[in-house]
Design a protein around this motif. Structure first.
Motif, PDB file in Angstrom:
ATOM      1  N   LEU A 170       0.806  -1.213   0.000  1.00 16.60           N
ATOM      2  CA  LEU A 170       0.000   0.000   0.000  1.00 16.60           C
ATOM      3  C   LEU A 170       0.846   1.273   0.000  1.00 16.60           C
ATOM      4  O   LEU A 170       0.403   2.324  -0.457  1.00 16.60           O
ATOM      5  CB  LEU A 170      -0.937  -0.007   1.213  1.00 16.60           C
ATOM      6  CG  LEU A 170      -2.150   0.912   1.166  1.00 16.60           C
ATOM      7  CD1 LEU A 170      -3.017   0.620  -0.047  1.00 16.60           C
ATOM      8  CD2 LEU A 170      -2.966   0.764   2.448  1.00 16.60           C
ATOM      9  N   ASP A 171       2.085   1.179   0.487  1.00 16.18           N
ATOM     10  CA  ASP A 171       2.957   2.349   0.523  1.00 16.18           C
ATOM     11  C   ASP A 171       3.868   2.447  -0.701  1.00 16.18           C
ATOM     12  O   ASP A 171       4.915   3.084  -0.664  1.00 16.18           O
ATOM     13  CB  ASP A 171       3.790   2.372   1.808  1.00 16.18           C
ATOM     14  CG  ASP A 171       4.617   1.101   1.989  1.00 16.18           C
ATOM     15  OD1 ASP A 171       4.347   0.098   1.288  1.00 16.18           O
ATOM     16  OD2 ASP A 171       5.524   1.098   2.843  1.00 16.18           O
ATOM     17  N   VAL A 172       3.450   1.835  -1.812  1.00 19.06           N
ATOM     18  CA  VAL A 172       4.197   1.925  -3.058  1.00 19.06           C
ATOM     19  C   VAL A 172       4.338   3.397  -3.458  1.00 19.06           C
ATOM     20  O   VAL A 172       3.454   4.213  -3.209  1.00 19.06           O
ATOM     21  CB  VAL A 172       3.488   1.112  -4.170  1.00 19.06           C
ATOM     22  CG1 VAL A 172       2.115   1.680  -4.468  1.00 19.06           C
ATOM     23  CG2 VAL A 172       4.329   1.071  -5.436  1.00 19.06           C
ATOM     24  N   LYS A 173       5.453   3.717  -4.077  1.00 16.34           N
ATOM     25  CA  LYS A 173       5.682   5.079  -4.562  1.00 16.34           C
ATOM     26  C   LYS A 173       4.604   5.460  -5.576  1.00 16.34           C
ATOM     27  O   LYS A 173       4.365   4.752  -6.544  1.00 16.34           O
ATOM     28  CB  LYS A 173       7.069   5.156  -5.207  1.00 16.34           C
ATOM     29  CG  LYS A 173       7.489   6.542  -5.645  1.00 16.34           C
ATOM     30  CD  LYS A 173       8.912   6.477  -6.209  1.00 16.34           C
ATOM     31  CE  LYS A 173       9.391   7.839  -6.669  1.00 16.34           C
ATOM     32  NZ  LYS A 173      10.757   7.761  -7.231  1.00 16.34           N
ATOM     33  N   ASP A 198       9.740   1.061  -5.453  1.00 18.01           N
ATOM     34  CA  ASP A 198      11.105   0.585  -5.211  1.00 18.01           C
ATOM     35  C   ASP A 198      11.104  -0.893  -4.815  1.00 18.01           C
ATOM     36  O   ASP A 198      10.072  -1.554  -4.804  1.00 18.01           O
ATOM     37  CB  ASP A 198      11.795   1.440  -4.150  1.00 18.01           C
ATOM     38  CG  ASP A 198      11.054   1.431  -2.821  1.00 18.01           C
ATOM     39  OD1 ASP A 198      10.459   0.400  -2.477  1.00 18.01           O
ATOM     40  OD2 ASP A 198      11.084   2.459  -2.128  1.00 18.01           O
ATOM     41  N   LYS A 199      12.264  -1.405  -4.476  1.00 13.50           N
ATOM     42  CA  LYS A 199      12.425  -2.844  -4.256  1.00 13.50           C
ATOM     43  C   LYS A 199      11.623  -3.372  -3.076  1.00 13.50           C
ATOM     44  O   LYS A 199      11.239  -4.532  -3.056  1.00 13.50           O
ATOM     45  CB  LYS A 199      13.910  -3.167  -4.079  1.00 13.50           C
ATOM     46  CG  LYS A 199      14.743  -2.939  -5.329  1.00 13.50           C
ATOM     47  CD  LYS A 199      16.183  -3.340  -5.114  1.00 13.50           C
ATOM     48  CE  LYS A 199      16.999  -3.132  -6.379  1.00 13.50           C
ATOM     49  NZ  LYS A 199      18.411  -3.531  -6.210  1.00 13.50           N
ATOM     50  N   ASP A 200      11.384  -2.548  -2.079  1.00 16.19           N
ATOM     51  CA  ASP A 200      10.681  -3.025  -0.893  1.00 16.19           C
ATOM     52  C   ASP A 200       9.173  -3.045  -1.066  1.00 16.19           C
ATOM     53  O   ASP A 200       8.476  -3.701  -0.303  1.00 16.19           O
ATOM     54  CB  ASP A 200      11.029  -2.144   0.314  1.00 16.19           C
ATOM     55  CG  ASP A 200      12.496  -2.254   0.701  1.00 16.19           C
ATOM     56  OD1 ASP A 200      13.055  -3.351   0.517  1.00 16.19           O
ATOM     57  OD2 ASP A 200      13.059  -1.261   1.161  1.00 16.19           O
ATOM     58  N   THR A 201       8.654  -2.335  -2.043  1.00 10.56           N
ATOM     59  CA  THR A 201       7.206  -2.168  -2.134  1.00 10.56           C
ATOM     60  C   THR A 201       6.583  -2.754  -3.391  1.00 10.56           C
ATOM     61  O   THR A 201       5.365  -2.658  -3.564  1.00 10.56           O
ATOM     62  CB  THR A 201       6.835  -0.682  -2.077  1.00 10.56           C
ATOM     63  OG1 THR A 201       7.424  -0.006  -3.207  1.00 10.56           O
ATOM     64  CG2 THR A 201       7.324  -0.040  -0.783  1.00 10.56           C
ATOM     65  N   VAL A 202       7.346  -3.374  -4.252  1.00  8.09           N
ATOM     66  CA  VAL A 202       6.786  -3.835  -5.525  1.00  8.09           C
ATOM     67  C   VAL A 202       7.563  -5.023  -6.086  1.00  8.09           C
ATOM     68  O   VAL A 202       8.771  -5.162  -5.861  1.00  8.09           O
ATOM     69  CB  VAL A 202       6.755  -2.675  -6.551  1.00  8.09           C
ATOM     70  CG1 VAL A 202       8.156  -2.307  -7.012  1.00  8.09           C
ATOM     71  CG2 VAL A 202       5.870  -2.993  -7.734  1.00  8.09           C
ATOM     72  N   ARG A 203       6.848  -5.885  -6.815  1.00 11.24           N
ATOM     73  CA  ARG A 203       7.424  -6.954  -7.621  1.00 11.24           C
ATOM     74  C   ARG A 203       6.605  -6.984  -8.907  1.00 11.24           C
ATOM     75  O   ARG A 203       5.413  -7.302  -8.876  1.00 11.24           O
ATOM     76  CB  ARG A 203       7.323  -8.322  -6.935  1.00 11.24           C
ATOM     77  CG  ARG A 203       7.889  -8.395  -5.510  1.00 11.24           C
ATOM     78  CD  ARG A 203       9.407  -8.381  -5.511  1.00 11.24           C
ATOM     79  NE  ARG A 203       9.954  -8.645  -4.189  1.00 11.24           N
ATOM     80  CZ  ARG A 203      10.096  -7.760  -3.222  1.00 11.24           C
ATOM     81  NH1 ARG A 203       9.705  -6.515  -3.418  1.00 11.24           N
ATOM     82  NH2 ARG A 203      10.630  -8.086  -2.055  1.00 11.24           N
TER      83      ARG A 203
END
Length: 201
Positions: free
Chosen positions: A110-113, A120-125
């Motif tokens: 939910l905190d995707v840019k 970034d790498k922590d929020t998306v694949r």
């Protein structure tokens, strides 16, 4: 007993038809019901799977059509999340893309840019038919063609996120690690007027 099958990349159970659902559910054991209920819940969730129009507040050049199932956008890969999320278990869904070179889809937190790019790498694949930018966790898939249908599988227990393209599994393009223990939403993003991501199931 109820037989739980993974059919056509979706969880379904055999032996309970529309005409006899109530009677057969009555005849099931408690163990069978415990097996079936998560299957029914997932089917109901996937049936209501749509792109969330709230995300058009930041993806201002995007539009959601086809009763909420298709995203079209030319807005620098700004993300649009779905209205469903997953925190445990194994889940699969299918999407069809056009102009995959300018389209990305996968999962995001939910905190995707929101203001530029897919995150970034922590929020998306995500997977894409184009190149992968340095700031996004994206895997380029050369097999993606216009109107290719992909099946995405999020396995929280296995800590993985994998892809199948036009019926062909691509295990070499599986995301592993950093997935378990988070809340993930299906996500789509495009950067061309010809690009779109449509939910198939």
């Amino acid at each position: 007993t109820a037989i739980v099958d993974y059919y056509n990349r979706r969880l379904m159970f055999r032996g309970v038809t529309e005409d006899s659902t109530l009677q057969q559910l009555h005849d099931l054991s408690l163990n069978d019901i415990h097996i079936i209920l998560p299957v029914i819940e997932e089917e109901m969730q996937l049936c209501s799977f749509k792109w969330n129009p709230t995300w058009l507040k930041t993806c201002t050049k995007g539009k959601i059509i086809d009763n909420g199932t298709t995203l079209k956008s030319n807005d620098n890969y700004k993300p649009v999340l779905a209205n469903v999320s997953f925190t445990s278990g194994r889940h699969s869904w299918a999407v069809k893309g056009t102009a995959w070179r300018h389209a990305r889809t996968g999962i995001a937190t939910l905190d995707v840019k929101k203001n530029n790019g897919i995150g970034d790498k922590d929020t998306v694949r995500v997977f894409t038919g184009g190149s992968a930018s340095s700031y996004a966790k994206a895997i380029p898939i050369s097999k993606l063609k216009n109107d290719s249908i992909v099946v995405l599988t999020l396995d929280m227990d296995d800590d993985s996120f994998s892809i199948e393209v036009d019926g062909v599994r691509l295990p070499e393009h599986t995301f592993r690690g950093g997935i378990a223990g988070k809340k993930w939403y299906p996500v789509a993003a495009c950067n061309d007027n010809s690009a779109s991501i449509s939910i198939e199931s």
